[in-house]
Design an enzyme around this catalytic site. Structure first.
Site, PDB file in Angstrom:
ATOM      1  CG  ASP A 108     -32.414   3.199 -16.152  1.00 18.63           C
ATOM      2  OD1 ASP A 108     -32.915   4.316 -16.100  1.00 18.63           O
ATOM      3  OD2 ASP A 108     -31.695   2.812 -17.080  1.00 18.63           O
TER       4      ASP A 108
HETATM    5  C1  FRU Z   1     -31.912   4.783 -19.263  1.00 11.62           C
HETATM    6  C2  FRU Z   1     -30.400   5.009 -19.201  1.00 11.62           C
HETATM    7  C3  FRU Z   1     -29.659   3.739 -19.557  1.00 11.62           C
HETATM    8  C4  FRU Z   1     -28.337   3.929 -18.884  1.00 11.62           C
HETATM    9  C5  FRU Z   1     -28.726   4.646 -17.618  1.00 11.62           C
HETATM   10  C6  FRU Z   1     -27.724   5.647 -17.142  1.00 11.62           C
HETATM   11  O1  FRU Z   1     -32.649   5.638 -18.470  1.00 11.62           O
HETATM   12  O2  FRU Z   1     -30.050   6.078 -20.047  1.00 11.62           O
HETATM   13  O3  FRU Z   1     -29.555   3.504 -20.932  1.00 11.62           O
HETATM   14  O4  FRU Z   1     -27.695   2.718 -18.629  1.00 11.62           O
HETATM   15  O5  FRU Z   1     -29.955   5.300 -17.884  1.00 11.62           O
HETATM   16  O6  FRU Z   1     -28.055   6.122 -15.882  1.00 11.62           O
END
Ligand code: FRU
Length: 483
Positions: free
Chosen positions: A25
């Site tokens: 993300d």
């Molecule tokens: C979304 C997610 C978020 C989390 C992050 C962990 O892709 O699952 O909810 O904070 O990635 O890497």
């Protein structure tokens, strides 16, 4: 940290990636001290997901990025297994990051994980975690929500108050968004449930985003395990949006039925930033969970890119996404073509893998339009439009190094479709081709498909085909070069 060697064979030219390692993300997408900041979920040790850090890059134009040192590492009791996603904001000359501290020791069951919201404050390069962390934890979480799935704070300020939207899972197993407020960033109170769906929109929500554009409140979030709805939600997880209105006093968002933001295979966990000149700009992880990633499997030392920055607008109840105008400064070698398409054809000087292509097609009844790119010996990716059912289809079956779905609910991940009505018989398509990623924007960005594909570097062919009738084709092309 020592610089790691990577294989650059499939590195994109204008889609952001980390210098090495895994990314997911976008985080803390913000404007601070005259620069745009993009942080991202980062594992610098491997091309697979692992202990999450916040990688960091800055830009003056949201297109060309400069890498900075890692901003956050999982090194505290409350975030020792990961600094998960979150957002950032400027406050009194400082850069405030709000993120999720994730604790889940490997030997323990997932139900024993703990996720809490934390602050880190910095000068745009270095960040210090707050001594009061976690600032939102078990005490503020309503008792019918689970602390093991409580993450991805979106922070903003209105008047004298701070607001924070956090994704959560109710004990009955469905996604929810919760709103909190604070006067000092340290003491937070729960306001209420912003949105929830009982069973028809996935079992967990992540990465909420809220903003106002064109006098319209917009809520965006990433929903996990969504049941398929006709052509929508083909992936196990999808980014969805709802247009409506947020009541800041009750925390409630009242909006229309959530719609998929991007119909392609590779788009997740988007975030937005408001630019100083009033635009809302979105960026997303251009990848999907439960997929094989060729550059990881081939040990290239990196995995994951972001989409190009896109301007978001709402017009007549529809959300439009369009490549940021700043990208146009990197266009080179303008070519223009005009033809009445009938059967297959190619054009002189029209080939390549890093291109900005604008097509305007007048399509008669029953005609079928095909656009082939990344074409080489035995390789090609296809974009097809069938007038009869108004379907735009992306097919990467023969695109290059195979990509496999590891998801039991969505095992097929090569062909993606969306319904795109013609406007006065016209279909306009803009396609941004990069080395291992392409983005398709149809009808001024009302329909978007983001896709990764790993063709050979010799697969540079581009051609068109028209079946059943004659299509008037206008085509403008530029190379996209970011030195
Ligand atoms: C979304 C997610 C978020 C989390 C992050 C962990 O892709 O699952 O909810 O904070 O990635 O890497």
């Amino acid at each position: 940290m020592q610089k790691k060697q990577i294989n650059i064979q499939f590195r994109n030219h204008f889609h952001f990636s980390a210098p090495w390692g895994w990314i997911n993300d976008p985080n803390g997408f913000s404007y601070f001290n005259g620069l745009y900041h993009l942080f991202y979920q980062y594992n610098p040790e491997s091309s697979q997901w692992g202990p999450m850090h916040w990688g960091h890059a800055v830009s003056t134009d949201l297109i060309k990025w400069e890498h900075l040192p890692i901003a956050l590492k999982p090194d505290q009791e409350y975030d020792m297994d990961g600094c998960f996603s979150g957002t950032a904001i400027e406050h009194e000359g400082q850069h405030v990051l709000m993120y999720t501290g994730h604790v889940h020791p490997a030997e323990k069951d997932r139900s024993e994980a703990v996720q809490v919201q934390c602050l880190a404050i910095g000068d745009g390069v270095q960040y210090r975690k707050n001594h009061a962390n976690p600032v939102i934890g078990k005490n503020q979480l309503p008792s019918d929500c689970l602390i093991q799935d409580f993450r991805d704070p979106k922070i903003w300020k209105k008047g004298a108050s701070w607001y924070c939207l956090v994704a959560a899972r109710g004990i009955s197993g469905f996604g929810r968004l919760l709103l909190f407020t604070s006067l000092d960033l340290l003491n937070w109170q729960y306001i209420g449930v912003t949105l929830e769906h009982f069973g028809n929109l996935g079992d967990m929500w992540e990465c909420p985003d809220y903003f106002r554009v064109n006098n319209q409140d917009v809520l965006i979030w990433s929903a996990m395990s969504l049941p398929r709805q006709k052509m929508q939600f083909k992936n196990r997880d999808s980014v969805v949006y709802s247009l409506g209105s947020l009541d800041i006093d009750t925390g409630r968002f009242t909006g229309n039925a959530p719609r998929e933001l991007d119909s392609g295979p590779d788009f997740y966990a988007s975030q937005t930033v408001a630019t100083p000149d009033g635009r809302i700009v979105l960026i997303a992880w251009m990848q999907m969970w439960e997929r094989s990633i060729p550059v990881d499997e081939l040990n290239h030392g990196w995995a994951g890119s972001m989409t190009v920055a896109r301007t978001i607008e709402v017009r007549d109840g529809t959300l439009f996404q369009w490549p940021l105008a700043e990208l146009e400064a990197y266009r080179k070698n303008h070519r223009v073509y005009h033809a009445l398409l009938h059967g297959a054809r190619t054009f002189e000087r029209l080939s390549g893998q890093c291109l900005d292509i604008c097509l305007k097609l007048t399509i008669p009844a029953d005609a079928i339009f095909e656009f082939f790119f990344y074409q080489g010996n035995e390789e090609q990716t296809v974009l097809r439009y069938t007038e009869k059912d108004n379907l735009l289809t992306m097919d990467r079956t023969l695109g290059g190094v195979p990509i496999r779905s590891t998801s039991s609910v969505s095992p097929e991940c090569q062909i993606y479709q969306t319904e795109v009505p013609l406007k006065d018989s016209v279909l306009d398509i803009r396609i941004l081709l990069d080395r291992s990623a392409f983005e398709v924007f149809a009808q001024q960005g009302a329909y978007v498909l983001s896709t990764t594909v790993y063709p050979k570097d010799t697969s540079t062919g581009i051609s068109f085909n028209c079946l059943n009738g004659k299509i008037d084709l206008k085509c403008e092309v530029w190379d996209l070069l970011i030195e």
